[in-house]
Design a protein around this motif. Structure first.
Motif, PDB file in Angstrom:
ATOM      1  N   UNK A 137       3.859   1.616  -1.196  1.00 55.90           N
ATOM      2  CA  UNK A 137       4.455   1.813  -2.516  1.00 55.90           C
ATOM      3  C   UNK A 137       3.436   2.390  -3.484  1.00 55.90           C
ATOM      4  N   UNK A 138       2.195   1.899  -3.352  1.00 53.94           N
ATOM      5  CA  UNK A 138       1.154   2.360  -4.270  1.00 53.94           C
ATOM      6  C   UNK A 138       0.775   3.817  -4.039  1.00 53.94           C
ATOM      7  N   UNK A 139       0.700   4.211  -2.788  1.00 52.49           N
ATOM      8  CA  UNK A 139       0.215   5.578  -2.555  1.00 52.49           C
ATOM      9  C   UNK A 139       1.359   6.575  -2.419  1.00 52.49           C
ATOM     10  N   UNK A 140       2.585   6.139  -2.682  1.00 53.25           N
ATOM     11  CA  UNK A 140       3.714   7.068  -2.616  1.00 53.25           C
ATOM     12  C   UNK A 140       3.811   7.867  -3.907  1.00 53.25           C
ATOM     13  N   UNK A 141       2.817   8.667  -4.172  1.00 50.25           N
ATOM     14  CA  UNK A 141       2.862   9.527  -5.345  1.00 50.25           C
ATOM     15  C   UNK A 141       1.939  10.706  -5.102  1.00 50.25           C
ATOM     16  N   UNK A 142       2.058  11.688  -5.951  1.00 50.42           N
ATOM     17  CA  UNK A 142       1.211  12.851  -5.780  1.00 50.42           C
ATOM     18  C   UNK A 142      -0.182  12.521  -6.317  1.00 50.42           C
ATOM     19  N   UNK A 143      -1.168  12.726  -5.508  1.00 53.42           N
ATOM     20  CA  UNK A 143      -2.529  12.530  -6.019  1.00 53.42           C
ATOM     21  C   UNK A 143      -3.490  13.425  -5.267  1.00 53.42           C
ATOM     22  N   UNK A 163       6.359   6.923   5.334  1.00 52.44           N
ATOM     23  CA  UNK A 163       7.236   7.984   5.834  1.00 52.44           C
ATOM     24  C   UNK A 163       8.689   7.673   5.506  1.00 52.44           C
ATOM     25  N   UNK A 164       9.045   6.382   5.608  1.00 48.65           N
ATOM     26  CA  UNK A 164      10.403   5.987   5.256  1.00 48.65           C
ATOM     27  C   UNK A 164      10.659   6.164   3.768  1.00 48.65           C
ATOM     28  N   UNK A 203       1.590   3.536   6.852  1.00 47.65           N
ATOM     29  CA  UNK A 203       1.933   4.931   7.150  1.00 47.65           C
ATOM     30  C   UNK A 203       3.397   5.074   7.564  1.00 47.65           C
ATOM     31  N   UNK A 230      -7.174  10.263   2.432  1.00 43.66           N
ATOM     32  CA  UNK A 230      -6.618   8.916   2.560  1.00 43.66           C
ATOM     33  C   UNK A 230      -5.911   8.777   3.903  1.00 43.66           C
ATOM     34  N   UNK A 231      -5.134   9.792   4.237  1.00 42.87           N
ATOM     35  CA  UNK A 231      -4.396   9.735   5.489  1.00 42.87           C
ATOM     36  C   UNK A 231      -5.353   9.631   6.662  1.00 42.87           C
ATOM     37  N   UNK A 237       9.362   8.262   1.763  1.00 42.60           N
ATOM     38  CA  UNK A 237       9.448   9.660   1.347  1.00 42.60           C
ATOM     39  C   UNK A 237      10.798  10.289   1.652  1.00 42.60           C
ATOM     40  N   UNK A 265       0.835  -1.205   0.000  1.00 43.32           N
ATOM     41  CA  UNK A 265       0.000   0.000   0.000  1.00 43.32           C
ATOM     42  C   UNK A 265       0.869   1.254   0.000  1.00 43.32           C
TER      43      UNK A 265
END
Lengths: 459, 275
Positions: free
Chosen positions: A253-259, A340-341, A336, A265-266, A343, A251
């Motif tokens: 890896x999937x949400x580690x992008x700008x959207x 953080x790691x 989560x 989501x957070x 990023x 998850x």
């Protein structure tokens, strides 16, 4: 360290120019360093004292308790006794009345010879008890209180006696009880029940030491219920943490992008984590319900369980349900931490490796995983310990059932302590949990190295 | 790896959020269903034609739920205020001052956060019982220190370390004492970190179960988690009321999380990520 370094440098420069000045400057600096460390100790003192009192001391005491046969519902075992004690209140509520009851019987001419003999025995042991100065003062203090119909305080009620006196006492009271029983069989006494009752009460006035050493540990380690609970705890911990890690990593890896809508989501990730575990456990109990639970029905429809009512009443079903709930509650939290790691990994690394022709998988194994290692290990450490200590989730969702199949070691320790009120054995189990947790953290810290405590300033 | 998100990604997000929120949504639906629709065939319909607030009224009328909320609020607030205050001194000293044994102390603090609660409960229970503090607010505030204080110190140390030390040095040069530096220079800068710590500590105290279960057994002093968990009767479980109570405790939580999500995330990740 940093400011020390800067000051040191200044000193050095100054001393080059003027050695005398540096000497002058050195003195107050040392004084300052002294007062700084003094202030440091002063500032941490309250917190350290509190931590010692409410956390460290209780753990040490748990270990101490585990060496005793400590039972809260049994007045002779409700405290730790390293030595023999006499409950003077009880003694003085029995001894004088027994003596006068015997006198009564003798006056009425019932078995006079035997009873006189018993009386002498009693007098001898009473004198022996009072020989000790400490016993004597407390003896008369308690006696005075009882005469005035007052409750003697805890400080004078119990008195320590030497082992040989205590053994003598037990021997005497045993023989007194035996001879009185014999007497009552042969002759009819006018107050038979009273005499026997008082003699028995006298016998119970002595409190044996309940120190039993490592017996609780020996018993627990040979008990299948303990091993089963430990096994359940391991199963729960390993499966739930492994699933949480894999899902959490995916998850993240999937949400580690700008959207659009990151905040939403957070927030939704945080809600399962923030809700009290007991409340979420109860919520899932409703969803798993054998007749009306929607999740149980979905599980049945997709074939995860053959009958929805089986979910919480079979061993594997219940364990699965518990793990599933834990995964639901903590995977978001895990993702989560990993996010953080992620990023903190500079994107330039990926760009450079892409130019070198590295594929997605190669990037993942050579850049992402090695750089994530410490965040993953920290997340794993905290999750593993949390899972190993699991209590409220299982207590509310299954209560350890069916047939102890989801009973973890914390649940078992709780039941032994508060349902069976056996604090000694429960403390032994608690110490076992503590040792397991200590071993797990040591293993992790060995992997993590000193990373965790290092403050990055070389202290 | 900053890539633009495609439509597939948004579908994934919707599914993900749905999975996470589904139990809450279902509780919300169940809480407004009339009792008859909680059982039988209608138990599985995701709507109700006959919504009612009966369960909500019952939660507050038939159960001392307000009392539970009040107890939880009192215990968690006092615990939070006093631990964060005590911890802030210790954390400042560890983060900023030079003295021997700092690493050992921080190690001790970290290991105490890992202590299993069950290993401290029997002595604490006996201690509180002997003092007559079971069934009181203090009876929970004292044991809650076991996990809130190390947690606060651990979080605050990371926050204090992030504050640039230039200002402090400037204050020192200007002749400020240590306490003046702390109150006038550090504190104002540390307020966001302390606030974040306070939120996390409050949540931890609010959610605590084992101590609350064993120490405060009287109805008058039960906290929310225990109160809700004990809704289950001997023979029947009042699911309607449980659903309503769940919604009542979740809604403020959702609002709080929405408002403070950035802070909470920074607090949760501060101890675990090296920057």
């Amino acid at each position: 360290m940093k400011n020390g370094g800067i000051n040191g440098q200044n000193d050095l420069e100054v001393s080059k120019k003027n050695p005398q000045l540096s000497k002058l400057k050195k003195e107050p600096k040392q004084k300052k360093a002294f007062s700084e460390s003094k202030a440091g100790y002063l500032l941490i003192a309250p917190a350290m004292i509190l931590i010692f009192l409410v956390a460290v001391w209780p753990v040490l005491q748990s270990f101490y308790f585990s060496l005793f046969d400590l039972r809260l519902n049994n007045p002779t075992k409700s405290e730790v006794h390293l030595s023999y004690n006499v409950d003077l209140e009880r003694y003085l509520n029995n001894y004088p009345f027994l003596v006068s009851a015997i006198d009564n019987e003798v006056r009425e001419g019932n078995a006079a010879k035997e009873l006189e003999n018993v009386k002498t025995q009693l007098k001898t042991i009473d004198e022996k008890l009072q020989k000790d100065a400490d016993v004597k003062t407390k003896y008369s203090a308690v006696n005075d209180k009882l005469m005035n119909f007052e409750q003697p305080g805890a400080d004078i009620r119990m008195v320590e006696v030497e082992r040989d006196i205590a053994e003598d006492y037990l021997k005497t009271t045993d023989s007194v009880l035996a001879s009185l029983k014999k007497v009552t069989k042969e002759t009819k006494l006018s107050q038979e029940d009273k005499v026997i009752g008082l003699a028995a009460g006298l016998k119970d006035s002595i409190i044996k030491p309940n120190f039993i050493g490592l017996k609780h540990y020996k018993d627990n380690l040979s008990e299948t219920r303990m091993w089963k609970a430990l096994g359940n705890t391991m199963t729960f911990t390993v499966i739930s943490v492994a699933v949480e890690l894999i899902l959490g990593l995916a998850i993240a890896l999937l949400i580690n992008k700008a959207f659009f809508g990151r905040g939403l989501i957070r927030a939704s990730i945080l809600i399962p984590w923030a809700i009290p575990t007991a409340v979420s456990a109860l919520m899932w109990k409703f969803l798993y319900d054998g007749q009306n639970g929607i999740i149980a029905k979905i599980f049945e429809d997709v074939g995860l369980v053959d009958k929805m009512s089986n979910l919480l009443v079979t061993d594997t079903g219940a364990m699965f349900a518990v793990i599933f709930t834990d995964v639901w509650k903590t995977t978001p939290y895990m993702s989560l931490l990993i996010l953080a790691g992620l990023q903190t990994i500079p994107s330039s690394l990926y760009e450079a490796s892409a130019i070198d022709g590295a594929g997605k998988w190669k990037q993942f194994t050579t850049i992402t995983l090695p750089l994530l290692k410490s965040s993953i290990l920290v997340a794993l450490l905290f999750r593993t310990l949390d899972a190993f200590r699991v209590f409220d989730l299982i207590y509310v969702l299954t209560g350890g059932g069916p047939a102890n199949s989801t009973e973890t070691i914390s649940i078992l320790a709780y039941k032994v302590m508060f349902s069976q009120t056996n604090f000694g054995e429960g403390s032994a189990l608690a110490v076992i949990v503590f040792l397991c947790v200590a071993i797990i953290s040591m293993l992790y810290i060995k992997f993590l190295g000193k990373d965790l405590l290092n403050d990055g300033r070389g202290n | 790896m900053k890539k633009k998100a495609g439509p597939l990604f948004y579908i994934f997000l919707v599914v993900f959020v749905f999975f996470i929120m589904f139990p809450f949504l279902w509780m919300l639906i169940s809480s407004v269903k009339p009792l008859t629709e909680l059982f039988g065939d209608k138990a599985f319909t995701p709507y109700t034609s006959d919504p009612t607030l009966k369960s909500y009224i019952s939660v507050f009328v038939d159960y001392p739920f307000l009392r539970y909320l009040w107890n939880s609020a009192v215990v968690s607030t006092i615990t939070t205020v006093y631990t964060v205050l005590v911890a802030s001194f210790a954390a400042y000293a560890i983060a900023r001052l030079n003295f021997r044994g700092k690493t050992v102390i921080l190690g001790l603090v970290l290991s105490v956060t890992m202590f299993p609660q069950i290993a401290t409960i029997s002595p604490i229970y006996i201690f509180l019982k002997n003092l007559g503090l079971t069934n009181s607010y203090l009876g929970l505030i004292i044991p809650y220190t076991t996990f809130t204080l190390p947690l606060s110190i651990w979080l605050l140390v990371t926050f204090f370390r992030k504050i640039p030390s230039d200002l402090e040095e400037a204050a020192k040069i200007d002749g400020a004492t240590l306490m003046q530096t702390y109150w006038k220079v550090i504190m104002p800068l540390a307020v966001p970190g302390m606030f974040t710590t306070a939120i996390l500590v409050f949540i931890a105290a609010w959610n605590e179960f084992l101590f609350a279960l064993t120490i405060n057994t009287e109805e008058k002093y039960k906290t929310v988690p225990i109160g809700i968990a004990m809704f289950q009767g001997q023979f029947t479980i009042p699911w309607g009321e449980i659903a309503a109570a769940t919604v009542v405790v979740t809604v403020p939580l959702v609002i709080m999380v929405l408002v403070f999500q950035r802070r909470i995330v920074s607090g949760l990740t501060s101890g675990s990520v090296k920057e």
